[in-house]
Design a protein around this motif. Sequence first.
Motif, mmCIF file in Angstrom:
data_model
loop_
_atom_site.group_PDB
_atom_site.id
_atom_site.type_symbol
_atom_site.label_atom_id
_atom_site.label_comp_id
_atom_site.label_asym_id
_atom_site.label_seq_id
_atom_site.Cartn_x
_atom_site.Cartn_y
_atom_site.Cartn_z
ATOM 1 N N ILE A 242 5.033 -16.744 6.739
ATOM 2 C CA ILE A 242 5.553 -15.389 6.811
ATOM 3 C C ILE A 242 5.688 -14.998 8.284
ATOM 4 N N GLN A 243 6.896 -14.682 8.677
ATOM 5 C CA GLN A 243 7.149 -14.332 10.074
ATOM 6 C C GLN A 243 6.862 -12.852 10.303
ATOM 7 N N VAL A 244 6.099 -12.535 11.352
ATOM 8 C CA VAL A 244 5.795 -11.139 11.689
ATOM 9 C C VAL A 244 6.128 -10.892 13.153
ATOM 10 N N ASN A 245 6.564 -9.667 13.424
ATOM 11 C CA ASN A 245 6.932 -9.259 14.773
ATOM 12 C C ASN A 245 6.064 -8.066 15.160
ATOM 13 N N PHE A 246 5.004 -8.331 15.897
ATOM 14 C CA PHE A 246 4.058 -7.274 16.251
ATOM 15 C C PHE A 246 4.643 -6.343 17.314
ATOM 16 N N LYS A 247 4.444 -5.067 17.086
ATOM 17 C CA LYS A 247 4.764 -4.062 18.106
ATOM 18 C C LYS A 247 4.051 -2.764 17.732
ATOM 19 N N PRO A 248 3.789 -1.891 18.694
ATOM 20 C CA PRO A 248 3.137 -0.617 18.376
ATOM 21 C C PRO A 248 4.043 0.240 17.496
ATOM 22 N N GLU A 249 3.586 0.547 16.281
ATOM 23 C CA GLU A 249 4.380 1.326 15.330
ATOM 24 C C GLU A 249 3.927 2.782 15.361
ATOM 25 N N ARG A 250 4.688 3.616 16.079
ATOM 26 C CA ARG A 250 4.349 5.034 16.144
ATOM 27 C C ARG A 250 4.849 5.793 14.927
ATOM 28 N N SER A 251 5.809 5.214 14.200
ATOM 29 C CA SER A 251 6.381 5.905 13.043
ATOM 30 C C SER A 251 6.039 5.197 11.732
ATOM 31 N N LEU A 252 4.862 4.562 11.687
ATOM 32 C CA LEU A 252 4.481 3.831 10.478
ATOM 33 C C LEU A 252 4.396 4.770 9.280
ATOM 34 N N GLY A 253 3.868 5.990 9.499
ATOM 35 C CA GLY A 253 3.781 6.946 8.393
ATOM 36 C C GLY A 253 5.144 7.252 7.808
ATOM 37 N N THR A 254 6.139 7.429 8.676
ATOM 38 C CA THR A 254 7.503 7.699 8.206
ATOM 39 C C THR A 254 8.045 6.535 7.389
ATOM 40 N N MET A 255 7.773 5.314 7.829
ATOM 41 C CA MET A 255 8.241 4.130 7.095
ATOM 42 C C MET A 255 7.605 4.062 5.718
ATOM 43 N N LEU A 256 6.328 4.423 5.628
ATOM 44 C CA LEU A 256 5.657 4.405 4.323
ATOM 45 C C LEU A 256 6.214 5.497 3.415
ATOM 46 N N PHE A 257 6.495 6.685 3.987
ATOM 47 C CA PHE A 257 7.083 7.753 3.178
ATOM 48 C C PHE A 257 8.487 7.373 2.699
ATOM 49 N N ASN A 258 9.237 6.633 3.492
ATOM 50 C CA ASN A 258 10.564 6.191 3.058
ATOM 51 C C ASN A 258 10.474 5.269 1.841
ATOM 52 N N VAL A 259 9.446 4.415 1.826
ATOM 53 C CA VAL A 259 9.236 3.539 0.665
ATOM 54 C C VAL A 259 8.945 4.379 -0.573
ATOM 55 N N ILE A 260 8.099 5.393 -0.406
ATOM 56 C CA ILE A 260 7.774 6.269 -1.533
ATOM 57 C C ILE A 260 9.034 6.955 -2.058
ATOM 58 N N THR A 261 9.879 7.435 -1.150
ATOM 59 C CA THR A 261 11.116 8.116 -1.552
ATOM 60 C C THR A 261 12.030 7.188 -2.338
ATOM 61 N N GLU A 262 12.167 5.939 -1.867
ATOM 62 C CA GLU A 262 13.032 4.976 -2.553
ATOM 63 C C GLU A 262 12.534 4.698 -3.967
ATOM 64 N N LEU A 263 11.230 4.464 -4.106
ATOM 65 C CA LEU A 263 10.694 4.140 -5.426
ATOM 66 C C LEU A 263 10.643 5.361 -6.328
ATOM 67 N N GLN A 264 10.510 6.525 -5.742
ATOM 68 C CA GLN A 264 10.486 7.740 -6.556
ATOM 69 C C GLN A 264 11.815 7.933 -7.277
ATOM 70 N N LEU A 265 12.921 7.437 -6.694
ATOM 71 C CA LEU A 265 14.228 7.521 -7.350
ATOM 72 C C LEU A 265 14.231 6.754 -8.668
ATOM 73 N N SER A 266 13.498 5.624 -8.691
ATOM 74 C CA SER A 266 13.440 4.818 -9.919
ATOM 75 C C SER A 266 12.403 5.346 -10.900
ATOM 76 N N TYR A 267 11.451 6.161 -10.398
ATOM 77 C CA TYR A 267 10.406 6.737 -11.258
ATOM 78 C C TYR A 267 10.339 8.249 -11.001
ATOM 79 N N PRO A 268 11.396 8.959 -11.355
ATOM 80 C CA PRO A 268 11.465 10.398 -11.009
ATOM 81 C C PRO A 268 10.401 11.248 -11.689
#
Length: 396
Positions: A242-268
């Motif tokens: 598994i390839q990973v690209n490390f870098k300081p993620e200042r917007s990790l919370g936003t990325m996690l909320f985007n995942v929630i939004t995407e899946l919420q569309l399938s489980y409204p």
Amino acid sequence: METVNILDDLNTTARIAAIDSILEIICRATGMGFAAVARVTETQWVACAVKDEISFGLKPGGELVLETTICNEIRRHHEVVVIDHVAIDAAFADHHTPKMYGFQSYISMPIMLSNGTFFGTLCAIDPLPRKLRNEQIMGMFKNFAELIAVQLEAQERVDDTRSSLLEERKTSELREQFIAILGHDLRNPVGAVSNAAQLLLRMPLDDRMRRLAGIIQDSSLRIKGLIENILDFARGRLGEGIQVNFKPERSLGTMLFNVITELQLSYPDRSIETDFRLSSVVSCDGLRIAQLFSNLLGNALSHGDPEQPVKISAVTGQEIFTLCVSNFGEEISPAAMGRLFQPFSRGEVRPGHDGLGLGLFISSEIAKAHGGTLEVVSENYQTSFTLKIPLVKELD
């Protein structure tokens, strides 16, 4: 007539290191100048291993005419033949073999495999008479012949295992290359389907057509996720990992909320509760963490009790980033728990919950690539998956 590959038998015998020592011991114990392990078939006498101190002239791979040998007779009756002194032996004084090869003493012990198959003989000759017909010498030959038979069968099993492993490895590599190529080539048409669905949803449609376009879009996203899992699995199995690209993620919370939004569309209709306390910058591959989170949240929404909320917490503290996804519902059985993070392991699959069983395997590999862990606890009708990775502080 039996089918025999003499070359295979020669190669097998050559890989048994003890045979040279056995022949050396035989010559020293009996005083005889020539000893050999012979492969004897219905048509051939072939020397597999040789100890020659009398210049008899045979080397490994050398042949004698089968009908000129006493071993040909042993092939038929499977009995040991011992001659102390040919000239005074009633049975062999006029035998054609001693006259042809010029020996006075002879011993040949049949080598029998465990299934009753006759392999050949352990034999020795000398131009001078030798005292061979005694319990010690005959017992030694019998034990050595049995040892050689055991070693021949063991070496054959090793060769068969090695051949099977090589064949399985080739098959596995071809299968995984096929999976990788297939997954790569599927992405373009799936992307086209997804884009077409998005365009349709922007057009004025009646309710039925809008619902169908939504189903197409959701299905294409699901297929895209499966393809990415297949590709990740194939990369891992083919050695890339598994390839990973490390870098300081200042917007990790936003990325996690985007995942929630995407899946919420399938489980409204599903309730998702969040507790995000990200006070520190996390050094990670944000896209991979989002992929892991999507797998965990998708499983929780799919397998959890639809009447109960899915709970998510993301916390930084004490040099550890922790991401936890919990759902209520049936507990994971102990049997399923043991293979939960293995590829293609899906546990008990219910209708509507199908998949390839790669999501949790890839998620665990992502955790490992980050130097972290992915653990699961399933008890009291609640299942929680928890990711923990080291929180590396950003350097100034």
